[in-house]
Design an enzyme around this catalytic site. Structure first.
Site, PDB file in Angstrom:
ATOM      1  N   GLN A 215       0.869  -1.183   0.000  1.00  0.00           N
ATOM      2  CA  GLN A 215       0.000   0.000   0.000  1.00  0.00           C
ATOM      3  C   GLN A 215       0.904   1.230   0.000  1.00  0.00           C
ATOM      4  O   GLN A 215       1.507   1.568   1.022  1.00  0.00           O
ATOM      5  CB  GLN A 215      -0.899  -0.012   1.230  1.00  0.00           C
ATOM      6  CG  GLN A 215      -1.689  -1.306   1.413  1.00  0.00           C
ATOM      7  CD  GLN A 215      -2.806  -1.464   0.402  1.00  0.00           C
ATOM      8  OE1 GLN A 215      -3.778  -0.717   0.412  1.00  0.00           O
ATOM      9  NE2 GLN A 215      -2.672  -2.446  -0.484  1.00  0.00           N
ATOM     10  N   ALA A 256     -11.692   2.579   4.289  1.00  0.00           N
ATOM     11  CA  ALA A 256     -10.690   1.719   3.659  1.00  0.00           C
ATOM     12  C   ALA A 256      -9.844   2.485   2.643  1.00  0.00           C
ATOM     13  O   ALA A 256     -10.051   3.677   2.386  1.00  0.00           O
ATOM     14  CB  ALA A 256     -11.384   0.532   2.998  1.00  0.00           C
ATOM     15  N   HIS A 257      -8.899   1.763   2.047  1.00  0.00           N
ATOM     16  CA  HIS A 257      -7.954   2.399   1.125  1.00  0.00           C
ATOM     17  C   HIS A 257      -8.648   2.929  -0.133  1.00  0.00           C
ATOM     18  O   HIS A 257      -9.628   2.384  -0.613  1.00  0.00           O
ATOM     19  CB  HIS A 257      -6.812   1.447   0.757  1.00  0.00           C
ATOM     20  CG  HIS A 257      -7.242   0.156   0.126  1.00  0.00           C
ATOM     21  ND1 HIS A 257      -6.386  -0.905  -0.031  1.00  0.00           N
ATOM     22  CD2 HIS A 257      -8.424  -0.267  -0.392  1.00  0.00           C
ATOM     23  CE1 HIS A 257      -7.014  -1.905  -0.624  1.00  0.00           C
ATOM     24  NE2 HIS A 257      -8.251  -1.534  -0.847  1.00  0.00           N
ATOM     25  N   ASN A 258      -8.105   4.046  -0.622  1.00  0.00           N
ATOM     26  CA  ASN A 258      -8.534   4.697  -1.872  1.00  0.00           C
ATOM     27  C   ASN A 258      -9.913   5.357  -1.792  1.00  0.00           C
ATOM     28  O   ASN A 258     -10.428   5.826  -2.812  1.00  0.00           O
ATOM     29  CB  ASN A 258      -8.548   3.719  -3.053  1.00  0.00           C
ATOM     30  CG  ASN A 258      -7.231   3.001  -3.240  1.00  0.00           C
ATOM     31  OD1 ASN A 258      -6.176   3.521  -2.894  1.00  0.00           O
ATOM     32  ND2 ASN A 258      -7.289   1.791  -3.764  1.00  0.00           N
TER      33      ASN A 258
END
Length: 351
Positions: A215, A256-258
């Site tokens: 990540q 969460a990511h993005n």
């Protein structure tokens, strides 16, 4: 109740001053000098207290008020008991909150927990960190290499700010919070125990089981954001995770990511937003909302509490249910199920 041990009022205000500050209209000018020294809920009140009444279900409280003054809509102003200063305002709660910030400024913005100023001798600050004059780093805090912290920001005890992070001015990083791989704007409040910038949940199937996907994105938190205790914001996988200006996030929220969240959104506790979701400006999410990955929530949408979303939500619409759908459709289905259940019960009784 308001305990002066914890929250002492900044000073006494009169009903006339409150009217001028909030734009309220005082029903009886003769009551302009009534003193206001605190805040209370309308069903409790008390000597010197300002209360507010709003919403039809609360109007019955007007006749039994015990308070120095009440903020209320004009159409119920005449129902207040004698001796209570009536301040008429189209948005009583908003005006009440404004007065609260004036009476109790320390409750509106978190401050140092230890009373220290400057950089505590019991904090760890890497020599390469840049901390502007006026910032406070309290005992037990850890400031990594290359970190930048703006004037007026408080880093509370045992908070950790990782390598090369930037924290803007007049912010607050709560006790035990951790920030890494993040750029944080001005006037941002991150409450105790929050986690910002850790790995996103990224894995790919491998011969021996799940394998980690690196990540390598960041977290961007724009100005005037607030993030509640024990909430988590994962850094992006390759693009950034972004929290838009003015957005307020409750306790125990997972982002969460993005994920990209727009400006001035409200996200209530226990909500979970999966990877790569895009949330438009001015979206409101009730508690316990769940969003599947890669969805788009249009600007101004309202998502009902405890709803599960597997489809995009158009701008301005109100959705709810599990699986979520337009609220009108969800309510029709519930009504139909109840009718079917009653019919079935009546049929069983006749048998």
């Amino acid at each position: 109740m308001t305990d002066p041990v914890f929250f002492a009022p900044s000073r006494r205000y009169t009903a006339g001053e409150v009217a001028n500050l909030t734009g309220a209209s005082l029903l009886d000018a003769a009551q302009a000098e009534i003193a206001i020294e605190g805040l209370a809920p309308a069903n409790e009140g008390g000597d010197g207290a300002l209360v507010f009444v709003d919403g039809k279900r609360n109007f019955a409280l007007m006749q039994s008020l015990r308070a120095a003054a009440v903020l209320c809509p004009a159409d119920v102003a005449s129902k207040a008991p004698p001796g209570v200063a009536v301040l008429m305002h189209p948005r009583p709660q908003q005006a009440f909150a404004m007065v609260g910030r004036l009476l109790f400024p320390h409750a509106a913005t978190p401050g140092p927990m230890t009373g220290e100023t400057g950089i505590s001798a019991h904090a760890f600050v890497d020599p390469s960190a840049h901390i502007e004059d006026g910032a406070i780093v309290e005992a037990g805090a850890v400031i990594g290499p290359g970190v930048s912290i703006g004037s007026g920001t408080v880093i509370a005890p045992h908070a950790v700010v990782g390598r090369s992070c930037q924290i803007g001015r007049d912010g607050f990083i709560g006790p035990g919070a951790s920030i890494q791989y993040a750029l944080v704007g001005n006037r941002v409040i991150i409450h105790g125990g929050a986690r910002i910038g850790q790995d996103g949940f990224g894995f790919v199937g491998g011969a021996k089981g799940p394998e980690r996907v690196p990540q390598i994105g960041r977290v961007i938190i724009q100005d005037d954001v607030e993030i509640g205790s024990n909430s988590t914001v994962d850094r992006g996988a390759m693009s950034d995770t972004i929290i838009g200006q003015g957005t307020k996030i409750d306790n125990l929220v997972q982002i969460a990511h993005n994920v990209r969240i727009g400006r001035n959104c409200i996200i209530a506790g226990l909500s979970g937003i999966s990877g790569s979701v895009v949330v438009g400006d001015n979206v409101t999410m009730g508690g316990g909302v769940g969003l599947a990955d890669h969805l788009t929530i249009g600007p101004g949408a309202k998502l009902a509490a405890r709803s599960g979303f597997m489809n995009n939500v158009p701008a301005g619409e109100i959705w709810g249910g599990y699986p979520a759908q337009p609220m009108a459709e969800a309510m029709r289905e519930i009504a139909m199920l109840r009718k079917m259940a009653r019919t079935r019960k009546q049929g069983d009784g006749n048998g």
